[in-house]
Design a protein around this motif. Structure first.
Motif, short mmCIF file in Angstrom:
data_model
loop_
_atom_site.label_atom_id
_atom_site.label_comp_id
_atom_site.label_asym_id
_atom_site.label_seq_id
_atom_site.Cartn_x
_atom_site.Cartn_y
_atom_site.Cartn_z
N VAL A 1 0.75 -1.24 0.27
CA VAL A 1 0.13 0.10 0.09
C VAL A 1 0.72 1.22 -0.03
O VAL A 1 0.48 2.27 -0.87
N PRO A 2 1.82 1.33 0.78
CA PRO A 2 2.73 2.69 0.78
C PRO A 2 3.14 2.79 -0.85
O PRO A 2 3.17 4.21 -1.13
N GLN A 3 3.42 1.89 -1.41
CA GLN A 3 4.11 2.10 -2.85
C GLN A 3 2.84 2.76 -3.63
O GLN A 3 2.94 3.45 -4.55
N LEU A 4 1.69 2.10 -3.69
CA LEU A 4 0.57 2.66 -4.15
C LEU A 4 0.10 3.81 -3.90
O LEU A 4 -0.36 4.75 -4.81
N ALA A 5 0.24 4.28 -2.52
CA ALA A 5 -0.08 5.79 -2.10
C ALA A 5 0.77 6.67 -2.50
O ALA A 5 0.22 7.92 -2.79
N GLU A 6 2.22 6.32 -2.85
CA GLU A 6 2.97 7.27 -3.13
C GLU A 6 3.30 7.52 -4.53
O GLU A 6 3.88 8.31 -4.94
N ALA A 7 2.56 6.61 -5.45
CA ALA A 7 2.52 6.38 -6.91
C ALA A 7 1.89 7.72 -7.45
O ALA A 7 0.76 7.89 -7.58
N ALA A 8 2.89 8.65 -8.00
CA ALA A 8 2.27 9.78 -8.56
C ALA A 8 1.48 9.86 -9.78
O ALA A 8 0.33 10.36 -10.32
N ASP A 9 1.87 8.57 -10.80
CA ASP A 9 1.26 8.49 -12.21
C ASP A 9 0.53 7.31 -12.15
O ASP A 9 0.21 6.83 -13.23
N TYR A 10 0.17 6.81 -11.08
CA TYR A 10 -0.83 5.63 -10.87
C TYR A 10 -1.89 5.72 -9.74
O TYR A 10 -1.76 5.53 -8.59
N ARG A 11 -3.17 6.20 -10.25
CA ARG A 11 -4.13 6.29 -9.26
C ARG A 11 -5.38 5.44 -9.77
O ARG A 11 -6.45 6.07 -10.06
N PRO A 12 -5.43 4.18 -9.52
CA PRO A 12 -6.42 3.19 -10.03
C PRO A 12 -7.52 3.44 -9.13
O PRO A 12 -8.90 3.28 -9.47
N LEU A 13 -7.28 3.81 -7.86
CA LEU A 13 -8.69 4.05 -6.98
C LEU A 13 -9.44 5.22 -7.28
O LEU A 13 -10.83 5.19 -7.44
N ASP A 14 -8.99 6.29 -7.66
CA ASP A 14 -9.56 7.77 -7.99
C ASP A 14 -10.40 7.28 -9.37
O ASP A 14 -11.38 7.75 -9.66
N ALA A 15 -9.62 6.66 -10.27
CA ALA A 15 -10.23 6.07 -11.60
C ALA A 15 -11.64 5.37 -11.29
O ALA A 15 -12.65 5.48 -12.00
N ALA A 16 -11.49 4.25 -10.36
CA ALA A 16 -12.64 3.27 -10.22
C ALA A 16 -13.57 4.13 -9.48
O ALA A 16 -14.93 3.92 -9.65
N ALA A 17 -13.38 4.94 -8.65
CA ALA A 17 -14.38 5.91 -8.08
C ALA A 17 -15.07 6.84 -8.97
O ALA A 17 -16.28 6.92 -8.86
N ASP A 18 -14.34 7.55 -9.92
CA ASP A 18 -14.84 8.34 -10.97
C ASP A 18 -16.01 7.40 -11.80
O ASP A 18 -17.05 8.01 -11.98
N PHE A 19 -15.47 6.23 -12.16
CA PHE A 19 -16.22 5.15 -13.14
C PHE A 19 -17.49 4.84 -12.29
O PHE A 19 -18.72 4.83 -12.89
N LEU A 20 -17.63 4.81 -10.94
CA LEU A 20 -18.64 4.24 -10.03
C LEU A 20 -19.56 5.52 -9.58
O LEU A 20 -20.48 5.26 -9.11
N GLY A 21 -18.93 6.64 -9.92
CA GLY A 21 -19.62 7.78 -9.56
C GLY A 21 -19.48 8.02 -7.87
O GLY A 21 -20.22 8.90 -7.28
N LEU A 22 -18.62 7.62 -7.37
CA LEU A 22 -18.21 7.73 -5.98
C LEU A 22 -17.04 8.82 -5.78
O LEU A 22 -16.47 9.40 -6.73
N ASP A 23 -16.93 9.72 -4.58
CA ASP A 23 -16.14 10.67 -4.32
C ASP A 23 -14.66 9.98 -4.21
O ASP A 23 -14.48 9.13 -3.81
N HIS A 24 -13.68 11.19 -4.49
CA HIS A 24 -12.21 10.70 -4.20
C HIS A 24 -12.21 10.51 -2.71
O HIS A 24 -11.00 9.98 -2.40
N GLU A 25 -12.81 11.26 -1.83
CA GLU A 25 -12.90 11.07 -0.53
C GLU A 25 -13.24 9.43 -0.02
O GLU A 25 -12.56 8.78 0.91
N ASP A 26 -13.98 8.67 -1.11
CA ASP A 26 -14.10 7.21 -0.69
C ASP A 26 -13.03 6.36 -1.13
O ASP A 26 -12.71 5.43 -0.48
N ALA A 27 -12.22 6.84 -2.15
CA ALA A 27 -11.02 6.43 -2.55
C ALA A 27 -9.88 6.48 -1.51
O ALA A 27 -9.25 5.64 -1.09
#
Length: 252
Positions: free
Chosen positions: A112-138
């Motif tokens: 998870v630390p690597q995922l959180a620090e990855a500036a060029d890889y934001r899969p949770l934000d992309a999935a949240a956008d697709f589902l209509g959820l907020d980035h706060e949910d991600a």
């Protein structure tokens, strides 16, 4: 239902009581079959390997729409779409159960630390956008992953999935139209997350990063499933292609 025009989610049909697995069966009715109850976490990989990507569901839905528009008997097309959605929902249960495995959770906590620090890889934000959820949910899902290695209302979502499967199996065209407003994008996300690529153990990418991303995406899917959250998709097929790219772990 159209692949190019979304509509508002209708709560009434989603909340029909007594449709889920284990619900009382009326005299003369056939009890719903729970195809996932006997599946263990060890069954995850071979089942997921056979799951079609969402393009198959999109194609079957186009065929159903065309048959109905032509005034033809679209019973076969209805069954095809229902079967595709059922496969996606079955995969959802397997994904939900798989992320809870102790070894998987341990690997996710480490990555998870690597995922959180990855500036060029934001899969949770992309999935949240697709589902209509907020980035706060991600962000909340990421926080839960950091602490526990698993996130989201897993148990509640698994129960909801069985209710949705029962509804899909019994749905006519109009009922399936309403269900697909919610289930078409969720099925696309689940099909992508459940495939060997891009979120599997890619030889070119970091498999641990991919596993952490998958756990986060599954957590967001659990939120959407538990809440029956939906959003408008002007072109869900095109958007799913963009989602596929966003979820693909970068090559290091």
């Amino acid at each position: 239902m159209s692949l190019t025009a979304g509509g508002p989610r209708r709560d009434d049909f989603f909340k029909v009581p007594g449709k889920g697995a284990g619900a009382p069966v009326k005299p003369g009715e056939k009890a719903p079959v729970d195809r996932t109850a006997a599946l263990s976490v060890g069954a995850f990989q071979p089942v997921v390997a056979a799951v079609p990507m969402p393009q198959r569901l999109f194609e079957h839905e186009r065929e159903r729409a065309a048959a109905r528009a032509a005034g033809e008997d679209a019973t076969r097309q209805l069954k095809n779409v229902g079967a595709d959605v059922d496969v996606a929902l079955t995969t959802a249960v397997l994904l939900l159960r798989g992320v809870e495995h102790p070894k998987a959770r341990e690997r996710v906590v480490g990555a998870v630390p690597q995922l959180a620090e990855a500036a060029d890889y934001r899969p949770l934000d992309a999935a949240a956008d697709f589902l209509g959820l907020d980035h706060e949910d991600a962000a909340e899902i990421l926080e839960e992953l950091t602490e526990h290695g698993v996130a989201g209302p897993i148990a509640e979502a698994a129960v909801r999935v069985e209710e949705l499967r029962a509804q899909v199996q019994q749905a006519d065209h109009e009922q399936l139209d309403e269900l697909l407003e919610f289930l078409l994008p969720v099925s696309a996300l689940i099909s992508i997350a459940g495939a060997a690529a891009p979120l599997g153990a890619l030889t070119e990418g970091d498999p641990h990063l991919a596993e952490a991303a998958k756990a986060g995406v599954v957590g967001l899917a659990a939120v959407a499933l538990q809440e029956l959250h939906s959003t408008e998709h002007p072109n869900v097929e095109l958007e799913s292609t963009e989602l596929l790219e966003a979820l693909t772990p970068p090559v290091r």
